[in-house]
Design a protein around this motif. Structure first.
Motif, short mmCIF file in Angstrom:
data_model
loop_
_atom_site.label_atom_id
_atom_site.label_comp_id
_atom_site.label_asym_id
_atom_site.label_seq_id
_atom_site.Cartn_x
_atom_site.Cartn_y
_atom_site.Cartn_z
N SER A 267 0.91 -1.04 -0.23
CA SER A 267 -0.01 -0.18 0.08
C SER A 267 0.72 1.16 0.21
O SER A 267 1.91 1.41 0.66
N ARG A 268 0.40 2.08 -0.87
CA ARG A 268 1.30 3.48 -0.90
C ARG A 268 0.15 4.61 -0.89
O ARG A 268 -0.96 4.41 -1.62
N PHE A 269 0.78 5.75 -0.21
CA PHE A 269 -0.14 6.76 -0.27
C PHE A 269 0.56 8.13 -0.62
O PHE A 269 1.72 8.09 -0.71
N TYR A 270 -0.15 8.84 -1.41
CA TYR A 270 0.48 10.21 -1.89
C TYR A 270 -0.47 11.45 -1.38
O TYR A 270 -1.58 11.20 -1.34
N SER A 271 0.25 12.48 -1.23
CA SER A 271 -0.55 13.86 -1.18
C SER A 271 -1.10 14.12 -2.36
O SER A 271 -0.47 13.67 -3.50
N ASP A 272 -2.07 15.02 -2.77
CA ASP A 272 -2.77 15.08 -4.12
C ASP A 272 -1.56 16.23 -4.67
O ASP A 272 -1.64 16.26 -5.99
N SER A 273 -0.88 16.94 -3.98
CA SER A 273 0.04 17.92 -4.67
C SER A 273 1.36 17.01 -5.47
O SER A 273 1.99 17.61 -6.33
N VAL A 274 1.49 15.71 -4.96
CA VAL A 274 2.56 15.06 -5.89
C VAL A 274 2.02 13.96 -6.44
O VAL A 274 2.95 13.34 -7.27
N LYS A 275 0.81 13.61 -6.49
CA LYS A 275 0.34 12.46 -6.95
C LYS A 275 0.59 12.30 -8.57
O LYS A 275 0.33 13.54 -9.21
N GLY A 276 1.17 11.20 -8.95
CA GLY A 276 1.15 11.28 -10.48
C GLY A 276 2.71 11.77 -10.78
O GLY A 276 3.23 11.62 -11.99
N ARG A 277 3.50 12.56 -9.84
CA ARG A 277 4.79 13.07 -10.19
C ARG A 277 5.75 12.12 -9.24
O ARG A 277 6.75 12.05 -9.74
N PHE A 278 5.23 11.86 -8.18
CA PHE A 278 6.28 11.30 -7.24
C PHE A 278 5.95 9.75 -7.01
O PHE A 278 4.83 9.50 -7.01
N THR A 279 7.09 8.94 -6.79
CA THR A 279 6.47 7.50 -6.33
C THR A 279 7.72 7.09 -5.39
O THR A 279 8.80 7.29 -5.24
N ILE A 280 6.96 6.51 -4.21
CA ILE A 280 7.87 5.93 -3.10
C ILE A 280 8.01 4.58 -3.28
O ILE A 280 6.90 3.77 -3.75
N SER A 281 9.01 4.02 -3.00
CA SER A 281 9.13 2.57 -3.06
C SER A 281 10.27 2.22 -2.09
O SER A 281 10.82 3.09 -1.29
N ARG A 282 10.34 1.12 -1.69
CA ARG A 282 11.24 0.38 -0.46
C ARG A 282 11.95 -0.82 -1.12
O ARG A 282 11.69 -1.65 -1.68
N ASP A 283 13.22 -1.08 -0.54
CA ASP A 283 14.06 -2.13 -0.98
C ASP A 283 14.24 -2.79 0.67
O ASP A 283 15.08 -2.20 1.16
N ASN A 284 13.53 -3.91 1.13
CA ASN A 284 13.66 -4.25 2.37
C ASN A 284 15.03 -5.01 2.55
O ASN A 284 15.56 -4.87 3.87
N ALA A 285 15.58 -5.60 1.54
CA ALA A 285 16.80 -6.36 1.68
C ALA A 285 18.01 -5.15 1.80
O ALA A 285 19.02 -5.42 2.28
N LYS A 286 17.77 -3.93 1.26
CA LYS A 286 18.88 -2.90 1.48
C LYS A 286 18.50 -1.92 2.61
O LYS A 286 19.07 -0.87 2.99
N ASN A 287 17.09 -2.11 3.33
CA ASN A 287 16.91 -1.27 4.50
C ASN A 287 16.67 0.29 3.95
O ASN A 287 17.30 1.21 4.70
N THR A 288 16.20 0.28 2.94
CA THR A 288 16.32 1.59 2.30
C THR A 288 14.90 1.88 1.42
O THR A 288 14.25 1.18 1.00
N VAL A 289 14.53 3.30 1.76
CA VAL A 289 13.33 3.84 1.13
C VAL A 289 13.54 4.86 0.08
O VAL A 289 14.45 5.37 0.50
N TYR A 290 12.70 5.06 -0.89
CA TYR A 290 13.09 5.92 -1.99
C TYR A 290 12.05 6.92 -2.32
O TYR A 290 10.71 6.50 -2.18
N LEU A 291 12.26 8.04 -2.90
CA LEU A 291 11.19 8.81 -3.25
C LEU A 291 11.73 9.35 -4.64
O LEU A 291 12.75 10.24 -4.89
N GLN A 292 11.14 8.60 -5.71
CA GLN A 292 11.55 9.15 -7.21
C GLN A 292 10.60 10.39 -7.34
O GLN A 292 9.21 10.35 -7.25
N MET A 293 11.11 11.52 -7.79
CA MET A 293 10.42 12.89 -7.94
C MET A 293 10.79 13.14 -9.48
O MET A 293 11.81 13.21 -9.80
N SER A 294 9.59 13.64 -10.30
CA SER A 294 9.55 13.72 -11.64
C SER A 294 8.57 15.20 -11.80
O SER A 294 7.87 15.46 -10.96
N ASN A 295 9.16 15.83 -12.90
CA ASN A 295 8.28 16.73 -13.15
C ASN A 295 8.15 17.96 -12.07
O ASN A 295 7.14 18.35 -11.80
N LEU A 296 9.43 18.00 -11.42
CA LEU A 296 9.48 18.90 -10.28
C LEU A 296 9.09 20.46 -10.56
O LEU A 296 9.51 20.83 -11.73
#
Length: 124
Positions: free
Chosen positions: A57-86
């Motif tokens: 499950s992923r959740f986004y604010s309306d202001s970034v929906k469609g432009r930002f993507t959150i993801s995580r890699d549990n093997a690397k203990n890391t979470v990411y935020l890909q931001m496009s069309n800034l």
């Protein structure tokens, strides 16, 4: 105790992209929901995105929906935020946060641990 360290911020022109990373310590990363928040100068800290511990499950604010993507890699203990069309209004300090709960992730009070933040500046 969980320590969070953000990276990947910087200066980018409007329309550009950045990927933020948040590396965490500890062996319990996969049990935490993770979120990204941001704070612009003179404003309150606002919710940006969140992902549950499983990544399903992923959740986004309306202001970034469609432009930002959150993801995580549990093997690397890391979470990411890909931001496009800034946009210039995306300029802020971006914070990573970890929550034991899997609910109410749009509330700051749900998070148990916070990073120190990384600056994102978008020029027009």
């Amino acid at each position: 105790q969980v320590q969070l360290v953000e990276s990947g911020g910087g200066l980018v022109q409007a329309g550009g992209s950045l990927r933020l990373s948040c590396a965490t310590s500890g062996r319990t990363f996969s049990t935490y929901a993770m979120g990204w928040w941001r704070q612009a100068p003179g404003k309150e800290r606002d919710f940006v995105a969140a992902v549950t511990s499983s990544g399903v499950s992923r959740f986004y604010s309306d202001s970034v929906k469609g432009r930002f993507t959150i993801s995580r890699d549990n093997a690397k203990n890391t979470v990411y935020l890909q931001m496009s069309n800034l946009k210039p209004e995306d300029t802020a300090i971006y914070y990573c946060a970890a929550a034991r709960t899997q609910t109410y992730l749009l509330r700051g009070a749900s998070y148990n641990y916070w990073g120190l933040g990384t600056q994102v500046t978008v020029s027009s």
